[in-house]
Design a protein around this motif. Sequence first.
Motif, PDB file in Angstrom:
ATOM      1  N   GLU A 201       0.828  -1.206   0.000  1.00 42.63           N
ATOM      2  CA  GLU A 201       0.000   0.000   0.000  1.00 42.63           C
ATOM      3  C   GLU A 201       0.865   1.261   0.000  1.00 42.63           C
ATOM      4  N   TYR A 202       1.979   1.219   0.708  1.00 42.20           N
ATOM      5  CA  TYR A 202       2.875   2.373   0.739  1.00 42.20           C
ATOM      6  C   TYR A 202       3.452   2.651  -0.653  1.00 42.20           C
ATOM      7  N   LEU A 203       3.812   1.601  -1.384  1.00 41.48           N
ATOM      8  CA  LEU A 203       4.346   1.785  -2.733  1.00 41.48           C
ATOM      9  C   LEU A 203       3.309   2.441  -3.646  1.00 41.48           C
ATOM     10  N   LYS A 204       2.059   1.996  -3.550  1.00 39.02           N
ATOM     11  CA  LYS A 204       0.997   2.614  -4.350  1.00 39.02           C
ATOM     12  C   LYS A 204       0.809   4.081  -3.964  1.00 39.02           C
ATOM     13  N   PHE A 205       0.844   4.338  -2.664  1.00 35.27           N
ATOM     14  CA  PHE A 205       0.728   5.707  -2.168  1.00 35.27           C
ATOM     15  C   PHE A 205       1.875   6.570  -2.701  1.00 35.27           C
TER      16      PHE A 205
END
Length: 374
Positions: free
Chosen positions: A160-164
């Motif tokens: 999720e952090y990478l997408k963010f």
Amino acid sequence: MPDSVVIVGAGVIGLTIAHQLLLDIQSQSSASKLKKLTFISRNYPNDEPLTHEYTSPWAGAHFRPFPHRPEAYETDKRESAYTRVTYKFFQKFAAEHPESTIEFMKGVDWLAKPTSEYLGLGPGLSKDSLVDLRTLSKPELPPGVEYGCEYLTWCLNAPEYLKFLQAQVEQLCLRLRIPLEFSRLNLTSLQDIEKWFGGTNVVFNASGTGLLYSGGYDPKSFSIRGQTLLLNVPNPNSIRYAHATITHQGNDGSWTFVIKRPASNGKPQYILGGTKQLDDDLIVPREADTQALLSRARKLFPDLLFPDGSFDIVRVNVGFRPARQAGSRVELEASPENGLKIVHAYGFGGMGYEVSVGAAQHAIRLYKSRPSRL
């Protein structure tokens, strides 16, 4: 003249370099904007399904300090400094962007065979660079553990952090009116960039294992296989691991850890790990590794079990941490043919998230300086 920048690799290092570079441009309104920003990668955060060659989404992703080893003191000192820069950035960033999933909590280490550097709280594991560092007393330690400490740490939800982070890069480029391109090319050399993207004058090499200018990969690079388990757990918001990551080192050198994977919405899940296997390229889960992890967890972390004595395994993760002999490479060079600036930033092993902001800021400082020749 504005620079045309290519970033090779869209893992946590490549995305963080882009993010920090754009934040730097935004903060200095008088600075020249980029002519164009291009990513070249075979994999991106929103891909489905994720592949094992894309390491970053599989990570447990938390901060764990360690004392500098005598045999690798200078490298450990540099990489440890990167982690502290990341830590300070995350403290403010997490408050401003809770959707990033970055969450601060207690970190706990239990070591059955601590080195003298741990026992002496050597550089890298001292109160001058850690928040709330405390050595645990003997009654606070589980059986068989000789040394323990706790400190303030952070964890995050890696995929999720990478997408963010990718979304942040896209939004910043729109705001700053910088053209952005995500390209899927299988590069065989950094030199290929000049053929496919004419006009490029700056390359950030965040390729993990170190793609070279003339082809091939850095001979000092190698991969470390990691196998972990993603778990659903009973009482996910109140279990003790909701407020503390725990890392245990056994007498046999095995490492067992529990790291919360915060949820942007819904219930958090937990990473149970892990393995550190050199010269092992098996991309599918190894059942023996899974059973060894579960066996250790039954003794060390019994509250991960459901009342019927079972684990709820959501997925078995296999990833390959891109490491490098003699430590990571963060270095600036230039092509002897046309002066193309190449900033290398790879080989961080399992510390990609921990070093991400610090390494990116170092790479950006190098980009602004004068390079040596290839």
